[in-house]
Design a protein around this motif. Sequence first.
Motif, mmCIF file in Angstrom:
data_model
loop_
_atom_site.group_PDB
_atom_site.id
_atom_site.type_symbol
_atom_site.label_atom_id
_atom_site.label_comp_id
_atom_site.label_asym_id
_atom_site.label_seq_id
_atom_site.Cartn_x
_atom_site.Cartn_y
_atom_site.Cartn_z
ATOM 1 N N SER A 168 0.864 -1.185 0.000
ATOM 2 C CA SER A 168 0.000 0.000 0.000
ATOM 3 C C SER A 168 0.901 1.236 0.000
ATOM 4 N N LEU A 169 0.619 2.218 0.830
ATOM 5 C CA LEU A 169 1.421 3.439 0.806
ATOM 6 C C LEU A 169 2.787 3.257 1.461
ATOM 7 N N GLY A 170 2.888 2.338 2.398
ATOM 8 C CA GLY A 170 4.187 2.023 2.985
ATOM 9 C C GLY A 170 4.417 2.599 4.363
ATOM 10 N N GLN A 171 3.678 3.643 4.716
ATOM 11 C CA GLN A 171 3.788 4.240 6.044
ATOM 12 C C GLN A 171 2.514 5.030 6.319
ATOM 13 N N SER A 172 2.148 5.135 7.602
ATOM 14 C CA SER A 172 0.962 5.892 7.969
ATOM 15 C C SER A 172 1.245 6.667 9.241
ATOM 16 N N PHE A 173 0.664 7.856 9.319
ATOM 17 C CA PHE A 173 0.866 8.676 10.509
ATOM 18 C C PHE A 173 0.245 8.027 11.744
ATOM 19 N N ASN A 174 0.941 8.200 12.858
ATOM 20 C CA ASN A 174 0.419 7.891 14.184
ATOM 21 C C ASN A 174 0.075 9.223 14.834
ATOM 22 N N VAL A 207 4.411 12.256 15.942
ATOM 23 C CA VAL A 207 4.033 13.632 15.627
ATOM 24 C C VAL A 207 3.504 14.295 16.896
ATOM 25 N N LEU A 208 4.046 15.448 17.250
ATOM 26 C CA LEU A 208 3.554 16.216 18.389
ATOM 27 C C LEU A 208 2.830 17.493 17.971
ATOM 28 N N SER A 209 3.164 18.018 16.796
ATOM 29 C CA SER A 209 2.501 19.221 16.279
ATOM 30 C C SER A 209 2.447 19.149 14.761
ATOM 31 N N ASN A 210 1.433 19.777 14.184
ATOM 32 C CA ASN A 210 1.378 19.973 12.737
ATOM 33 C C ASN A 210 0.461 21.153 12.431
ATOM 34 N N LEU A 219 12.964 7.614 19.960
ATOM 35 C CA LEU A 219 12.212 6.407 19.626
ATOM 36 C C LEU A 219 12.599 5.850 18.256
ATOM 37 N N PRO A 220 12.449 4.539 18.066
ATOM 38 C CA PRO A 220 12.604 3.980 16.723
ATOM 39 C C PRO A 220 11.448 4.418 15.835
ATOM 40 N N GLY A 221 11.733 4.671 14.573
ATOM 41 C CA GLY A 221 10.719 5.149 13.646
ATOM 42 C C GLY A 221 11.064 6.545 13.169
ATOM 43 N N SER A 222 10.177 7.127 12.384
ATOM 44 C CA SER A 222 10.410 8.471 11.860
ATOM 45 C C SER A 222 9.645 9.493 12.684
ATOM 46 N N THR A 223 10.210 10.691 12.771
ATOM 47 C CA THR A 223 9.603 11.783 13.529
ATOM 48 C C THR A 223 9.305 12.928 12.582
ATOM 49 N N TYR A 224 8.102 13.476 12.689
ATOM 50 C CA TYR A 224 7.684 14.618 11.881
ATOM 51 C C TYR A 224 7.620 15.853 12.768
#
Length: 570
Positions: A295-301, A335-338, A395-400
């Motif tokens: 699918s898209l490969g990643q999804s926001f948490n 994600v903490l802010s957007n 943390l492991p993973g990507s941060t936005y």
Amino acid sequence: MTAPDTTAPTPAASTPPGDVPAWWRQAVVYQVYPRSFADADGDGLGDLAGITRRADYLAELGVDAIWLSPFYPSALADGGYDVADYRDVDPRLGTLDDFDALVEALHARGIRVVVDIVPNHTSDQHAWFREALAAGPGSPARARYIFRDGSGPGGSEPPTDWESTFGGPAWTRVPDGQWYLHSFAPEQPDLAWDHPEVRADFVRTLRFWSDRGVDGFRIDVAHMLTKDLTEPLPSAAEIEAMPRDGNHPLYDRDDVHEVYAEWRTVLDDYDPPRAAVAEAWVDSERVPLYARPESLGQSFNFDLLLAEPDAAEFRRIITDNLELAVRSGSSSTWVLSNHDVVRHATRYGVASRGDGLAPRERAARWLLEGGPEADLDRARGLRLARAATLLVLGLPGSTYLYQGEELGLHEVADIPAEQRQDPTFFRTGGSQVGRDGCRVPIPWTADAGSFGFGAAGSHLPQPAWFAEHAVAVQEPDPASTLALYRQALDARRRLQGEERLTWVDTGRDDVLHYVRPGGWHVVTVFGDEPYPVGGVGRVVLTSAPDAGSAADGAVLVPGGATVWFTPPEG
């Protein structure tokens, strides 16, 4: 005093290492809201050339990629998320040549580029929608959108009683009597994703930007594209009562993944494959469907956007989302802010009145009341925001990250009604303030005017307190929030490796402690009482300047702070 924390790690959820290296799995991605980042041509609106001029700033910050919110031609009915042409640049923001120059400048500095794709709806200024209005009922042009005859005498009432996300009816009538569906503002008509021309056109869009060097795509409201509008249409109450199990007529339908499977084939045609991340507000159990490799490969948490600054809540969210990442084969996102929520420094600083509201709801009410300073502890909010950020970056993973959070910006509350832009404010008659407060152009200098944003001022009013948060003010200060972000992103590169962590028992409800492979320890104290940590290594970074030492050699992690430890040298 509590004994120093020397407890051995205990088993916890973890994510496995990826079999195939992919840049996005552990990336720090910085969201740029183009109209509010930097204005090069001095018209009061941020532009692509302004971002290019600040490319060194982004490189010095240490981010791996930037995500550009929409920069396409738009009437700005919804901050650019009403797109009139998916394969061009809004002339107020620049040209395609300016876009190419931006990509080149960022790539030269090792920064990748992710762009926003808005597939649920177009602008009402889009050529297709103008054609649909001119063509009339039953025409092939109208089949690309969702038109229906009305109900009631002469079709004078909307087809259903559905409400849009921004408030007000979800249907708008056109002069010939038909109605069209818009899940958001009336200027954002929904596309019909069962139409082959719609699907083919977005494939062309993905290829267009991929061919120009774009490294990935953020998919706006990825869970809303496909719909089952078989007559009779259900009422709003019936819609609300339906389970969101993949068969809901409007949200998170299983058949949306047929679209994304086609997109994944397109994105995998490139070397390296183009990344994609879903903005999918869905039940957590269904997040892995969007994050699968096919699918898209990643999804926001988004769970941390809703969370209290609370140890138990953060641990539960982190554990749950690492487990979801295992199921999808992807990495988690943090994600903490957007651009859609109140900044986390403000969410954590607005005082509770004992009403049981979550931080996001409490902050929204604070904004609605005009942002009374008596209800906002700015210092505490920023302290907790810095602690939460350092916790998340370990943390492991990507941060936005969202532009301005590295400056410790709070939400701008006091925007006059006549200067607001968010359709939510106008569609709800002011009962919801909307998102303008986090979209105010960021301060580069302490100078009066636009704080270095641009020569003609800024399209949203900036408060006087922005001066103390300006980039130029913070850069020489080693204790500034900007310095903390730069140091954290630099140190984080040494954390790369296996995507897992192990929790350490702390014996306190307000303290989190986890360890990453290689012996990196991260300790966060959400409460006010310091917490001693011993025998885990040396301090490499702290979110607060008042970390100290206990008599027995342990490190005292202050209240409202996070400390990173590395293994002892040698």
